[in-house]
Design an enzyme around this catalytic site. Structure first.
Site, PDB file in Angstrom:
ATOM      1  N   SER A 172      -5.550  11.856   2.184  1.00 19.30           N
ATOM      2  CA  SER A 172      -6.010  12.430   0.720  1.00 19.30           C
ATOM      3  C   SER A 172      -5.940  14.172   1.293  1.00 19.30           C
ATOM      4  O   SER A 172      -6.969  15.462   1.526  1.00 19.30           O
ATOM      5  CB  SER A 172      -7.469  12.198   0.678  1.00 19.30           C
ATOM      6  OG  SER A 172      -8.071  11.757   2.009  1.00 19.30           O
ATOM      7  N   GLY A 210      -7.688  12.731   6.207  1.00 19.24           N
ATOM      8  CA  GLY A 210      -6.889  13.361   7.727  1.00 19.24           C
ATOM      9  C   GLY A 210      -5.449  13.346   7.370  1.00 19.24           C
ATOM     10  O   GLY A 210      -4.817  12.571   7.672  1.00 19.24           O
ATOM     11  N   LEU A 211      -4.866  13.855   8.754  1.00 15.69           N
ATOM     12  CA  LEU A 211      -3.723  14.134   8.658  1.00 15.69           C
ATOM     13  C   LEU A 211      -2.790  12.698   8.510  1.00 15.69           C
ATOM     14  O   LEU A 211      -3.414  12.091   9.774  1.00 15.69           O
ATOM     15  CB  LEU A 211      -2.797  14.950   9.396  1.00 15.69           C
ATOM     16  CG  LEU A 211      -3.335  16.349   9.540  1.00 15.69           C
ATOM     17  CD1 LEU A 211      -2.338  16.982  10.828  1.00 15.69           C
ATOM     18  CD2 LEU A 211      -2.116  17.209   8.776  1.00 15.69           C
ATOM     19  N   PRO A 212      -1.625  12.115   8.835  1.00 17.25           N
ATOM     20  CA  PRO A 212      -0.936  11.182   9.247  1.00 17.25           C
ATOM     21  C   PRO A 212      -1.269  10.965  10.231  1.00 17.25           C
ATOM     22  O   PRO A 212      -0.613  12.061  11.518  1.00 17.25           O
ATOM     23  CB  PRO A 212       0.030  11.239   8.813  1.00 17.25           C
ATOM     24  CG  PRO A 212       0.260  12.304   6.880  1.00 17.25           C
ATOM     25  CD  PRO A 212      -0.717  13.353   7.908  1.00 17.25           C
ATOM     26  N   GLY A 213      -1.463   9.547  10.752  1.00 17.40           N
ATOM     27  CA  GLY A 213      -1.557   9.756  12.536  1.00 17.40           C
ATOM     28  C   GLY A 213      -2.643   9.712  13.131  1.00 17.40           C
ATOM     29  O   GLY A 213      -3.041  10.115  14.760  1.00 17.40           O
ATOM     30  N   SER A 214      -3.793  10.501  12.648  1.00 21.91           N
ATOM     31  CA  SER A 214      -4.691  11.269  13.503  1.00 21.91           C
ATOM     32  C   SER A 214      -6.270  10.274  13.387  1.00 21.91           C
ATOM     33  O   SER A 214      -6.229  11.013  14.548  1.00 21.91           O
ATOM     34  CB  SER A 214      -5.776  12.314  11.810  1.00 21.91           C
ATOM     35  OG  SER A 214      -5.920  11.522  11.200  1.00 21.91           O
ATOM     36  N   GLY A 215      -5.584   8.938  13.360  1.00 22.11           N
ATOM     37  CA  GLY A 215      -6.340   7.417  13.784  1.00 22.11           C
ATOM     38  C   GLY A 215      -7.629   7.155  12.418  1.00 22.11           C
ATOM     39  O   GLY A 215      -8.332   6.705  12.807  1.00 22.11           O
ATOM     40  N   LYS A 216      -7.677   7.638  11.355  1.00 19.27           N
ATOM     41  CA  LYS A 216      -8.613   7.644  10.377  1.00 19.27           C
ATOM     42  C   LYS A 216      -8.630   5.825   9.964  1.00 19.27           C
ATOM     43  O   LYS A 216      -9.552   5.234  10.619  1.00 19.27           O
ATOM     44  CB  LYS A 216      -8.060   7.926   9.014  1.00 19.27           C
ATOM     45  CG  LYS A 216      -8.131   9.107   8.866  1.00 19.27           C
ATOM     46  CD  LYS A 216      -6.677   9.901   7.340  1.00 19.27           C
ATOM     47  CE  LYS A 216      -5.862   9.095   7.131  1.00 19.27           C
ATOM     48  NZ  LYS A 216      -4.895   9.988   7.861  1.00 19.27           N
ATOM     49  N   THR A 217      -7.451   5.564   9.943  1.00 14.73           N
ATOM     50  CA  THR A 217      -7.637   3.806  10.121  1.00 14.73           C
ATOM     51  C   THR A 217      -7.918   3.206  11.394  1.00 14.73           C
ATOM     52  O   THR A 217      -8.765   2.361  11.179  1.00 14.73           O
ATOM     53  CB  THR A 217      -6.285   3.271   9.727  1.00 14.73           C
ATOM     54  OG1 THR A 217      -5.743   3.488   8.338  1.00 14.73           O
ATOM     55  CG2 THR A 217      -6.207   1.787   9.110  1.00 14.73           C
TER      56      THR A 217
END
Length: 181
Positions: A88, A14-21
């Site tokens: 990615s 997902g985009l940077p800042g999307s909450g993946k981590t």
């Protein structure tokens, strides 16, 4: 401790800042509470430790993500549930990652869906502001594209759904695939 013959790789994109981590870490906590061996491979951590020379051109990102795929595959084939959190941004590179991993263990692509506007509003590291000022080149969503997955195993709406709901969706997916038996 629960031991799996083979683990699984859950790949959050997902985009940077999307909450993946955030979601990956929440899932990891839940899995550890259940007694599973879990590793979280996060883009920032990998770039800081294992792959500090990784750049941001398309070719450098592809090499970086292929390296991560091999590490995740090795961990998972030894019974670890591996949660990978990487922007990615390119579909073809994610397809390469999938091929590397699926030769040995199951692969689950999770798309952390969040609008560019919301990611820019969150901007947890101030990178969007820097990219918009021209201080960061090849920044995904600003000066470099993000290609959303066409057929991910799971889409989580990190813009509208609470964190715990998204964690539960990932847990339900793992249960549905028989990983958490």
């Amino acid at each position: 401790m629960k031991f799996l013959d083979k683990g699984v790789v859950v790949w959050f994109t997902g985009l940077p800042g999307s909450g993946k981590t955030t979601i990956a870490n929440g899932v990891a906590d839940r899995l550890r509470e259940l007694g599973f061996r879990v590793e979280v491979l996060d883009g920032d951590w990998v770039r800081r430790t294992i792959n500090p020379d990784a750049g941001f051109t398309r070719e450098q990102r592809a090499l970086h993500l292929r390296r991560v795929a091999w590490i995740a595959r090795l961990l998972a084939r030894n019974g670890v549930i591996v949660l990978c959190s990487f922007v990615s941004p390119y579909r073809d590179v994610r397809a390469d990652v999938r091929r590397i991993i699926e030769e040995d263990v199951p692969f689950i692509e999770v798309y952390a869906k969040c609008s560019l506007e919301e990611c820019m509003r969150r901007d947890p590291k101030g990178l969007y502001k820097r990219a918009l000022r021209g201080e960061v080149s090849l920044f995904t969503g600003v000066s470099d594209p993000y290609e959303p997955p066409e057929n991910p195993e799971l889409v989580i709406d990190t813009e509208h759904d609470p964190i715990d709901v998204n964690i539960e969706k990932v847990m339900a997916k793992l249960k549905g695939l028989g990983v958490l038996e």
